[in-house]
Design a protein around this motif. Structure first.
Motif, short mmCIF file in Angstrom:
data_model
loop_
_atom_site.label_atom_id
_atom_site.label_comp_id
_atom_site.label_asym_id
_atom_site.label_seq_id
_atom_site.Cartn_x
_atom_site.Cartn_y
_atom_site.Cartn_z
N ASP A 149 1.21 -1.00 0.00
CA ASP A 149 -0.31 0.11 -0.21
C ASP A 149 1.14 1.49 0.13
OD1 ASP A 149 -2.76 -0.81 -0.03
OD2 ASP A 149 -2.43 -1.81 1.99
N PRO A 254 -3.59 7.24 -3.24
CA PRO A 254 -3.52 6.13 -2.71
C PRO A 254 -2.51 4.63 -4.28
CG PRO A 254 -5.32 5.83 -1.79
CD PRO A 254 -4.45 7.26 -2.96
N LEU A 255 -1.61 4.33 -3.94
CA LEU A 255 -2.34 3.22 -5.11
C LEU A 255 -2.45 1.35 -3.33
CD1 LEU A 255 1.94 3.17 -6.52
CD2 LEU A 255 -0.69 3.83 -7.10
N THR A 256 -2.56 0.37 -3.84
CA THR A 256 -3.72 -0.94 -3.00
C THR A 256 -2.06 -1.20 -3.16
OG1 THR A 256 -5.82 0.17 -4.13
CG2 THR A 256 -4.80 -2.72 -3.61
N ALA A 257 -2.11 -2.41 -2.73
CA ALA A 257 -0.77 -3.52 -1.99
C ALA A 257 -1.57 -4.47 -3.26
CB ALA A 257 -1.63 -3.90 -1.20
N THR A 259 0.21 -3.67 -6.63
CA THR A 259 0.29 -2.82 -8.02
C THR A 259 1.74 -2.49 -8.88
OG1 THR A 259 -1.68 -0.93 -6.57
CG2 THR A 259 0.08 -0.06 -8.52
#
Lengths: 326, 326
Positions: A149, A254-257, A259
């Motif tokens: 994340d 935000p980037l999700t785990a 990615t």
């Protein structure tokens, strides 16, 4: 450590830890059922997976088995996000030069990236199924990283701490569909079908000195129909490192785990290293000879993509795919 | 039936069946833990979820509870693919006219679509968190459909059979970032952050006569800071229906169960219906007055998006969001 997914147990496969030599594996069943599940709780899962990896490499992991690459799915058979860069500017410069255009000055400071499909990744030995050769079938050999994340607005220095895995991708491209699609103004869709991932993803520490400054410093080896096609240096001419690419994407969200962030096709100023995609090779020919002589891929053709360490051993396993008519 | 996800039970929430009036819910725990899990096995799960829905609407579902919209996540808190269209050509025509450009003839036969981020969707009442008002914050009220697994190369007629759910999306756009990003040629990335989904997704049969020809035939009602902003007709001026949009995306790849396909911002030739995004409203003003007078969204502003049936009852629940500084 090295992680892979067996083609069993459902749409997301079954997580396995793979040994350094890529010959033995062991299911991580007691730890996390899938790689996505491990990434969702990475800081809790990584130490446990590491312990299993150490046991496997010491020949002491219970339930270890001989690894058959054909049984592997993509490490992430489906993922929530794939953003791909175009970080090797020699490729961009050459393509533009071939059509008599300039590279905008901003391209040297602002990464060129695009939203790619992540809904399904081909396994490392799965065929590339296309309905028509007229689409202009091409490989693109790239490096990618996988994040946990990532908060919105991270700096590149902060982003570096969120790079948890490194792998390879064959970013399959349909060159014949690209000009009309890009002319519409909203980027790639039909022209970028499913990509294939390398058999394993590895933690950066597994790469030793080959992972420096958030780049992979090894050649990207590619073959077409068994013939040498290229060995462009991944650590050379990469204008933006992976931390910069991750930070670019995270500017407004935000980037999700889980990615995936790709480098773009590996390309060097030094053309003696060959190419990592046919579009590149054809552009070199166009600039040199006035026209391209190497065709795009045909049904029945095969591609092979691999990165080896200084002893010649494959690090991620090779992507080996045949082009097949739908 | 109507399906939603509670903000509990993990990253993908907990699947609940919601009654027709959107006041009562019941967990589908014995059937599928999450909406993605239900979509993965849709043909087995849908009849069981339908039975639970019938019991709930009859007041006979064990464990039913009063529904609080604030406890809802997006029906799919994260998804594997979101492809968004731009199917309402009055929007495209107006934007082009405002900058003195023509709409290419192909736009009337070939859908304009783009690959959007699906890694995280905001819940229907979650704030839109942005770091700067200078980004030009805009809403885009759209209809979307969710598919099950769609084979590569389906016809529109075949694609229609893969549309399993219908919902709404606020496709948040950062207008100030779009021109420079599109000028780079690879589509949207930073300019399209996370979108919000409606509280519930519904099966097409739930829409009765309002779902015809693979389009929703009801007005898209939008408010900004509580003031009427638009009620453009979703069934009017939609150049491509959802089956055509799904088939367009599936031309070169299969679609994974749980793929979201958006309509693009709802826009009619008839400007008396108002708009579904500020860019549209500002374009109408520019064409009429020579300049735009309505500003983009500021911190503290609120947006509301809803579709009601002929009796004025909300079908999908409303998206209600505040714009908040990061």
């Amino acid at each position: 450590m090295k992680l892979a997914s067996l083609k069993e147990g459902g749409r997301d496969g079954t997580l396995v830890v793979v040994d350094r030599s890529l010959t033995r594996g062991v299911k991580a069943a007691g730890i996390a059922p899938t790689l996505q599940a491990a990434l969702d709780e990475w800081h809790a899962m990584a130490p446990r997976l590491n312990a299993l990896s150490e046991a496997l490499n010491a020949g002491e992991a219970e339930g270890a088995f001989d690894l058959d690459m054909a049984t592997l799915a993509a490490p992430l058979p489906r993922a929530y996000e794939f953003v791909d860069g175009s970080a090797y500017l020699p490729h961009v410069e050459r393509v533009r030069k071939a059509r008599g255009a300039e590279v905008p000055e901003s391209f040297y400071t602002d990464p060129l990236m695009y939203q790619a499909t992540s809904a399904g990744f081909l396994g490392p030995r799965d065929p590339v199924v296309v309905s028509s050769e007229a689409f202009g079938i091409d490989l693109e050999a790239e490096v990618l990283v996988v994040t946990d994340d990532v908060p919105m607005g991270v700096t590149p220095a902060q982003a570096a701490g969120h790079i948890q895995l490194v792998g390879l991708v064959n970013d399959v491209s349909l060159r014949g569909l690209i000009p009309a699609e890009l002319a519409k103004g909203f980027g790639f869709l039909q022209s970028k079908p499913r990509s294939a991932l390398s058999p394993v993803f590895v933690t950066p520490d597994e790469l030793g000195e080959a992972w420096r400054n958030e780049k992979l410093h090894l050649p990207m080896r590619t073959w077409i129909n068994g013939a040498w096609f290229g060995e462009a240096e991944c650590g050379v001419d990469m204008q933006f490192d992976f931390a910069q690419l991750v930070a670019h994407v995270a500017k407004t969200r935000p980037l999700t785990a889980g990615t995936l962030v790709g480098s773009g096709t590996i390309a060097n100023q030094d053309t003696s290293k060959g190419a990592s995609c046919l579009a590149e090779q054809r552009t070199v020919e166009t600039l040199r000879d006035g026209k391209a002589s190497t065709p795009f891929l045909s049904f029945g053709d095969t591609v092979r993509i691999d990165v080896t360490d200084n002893d010649g051993a494959s690090i991620f396993g090779s992507i080996e795919q045949a082009i097949v008519k739908a």
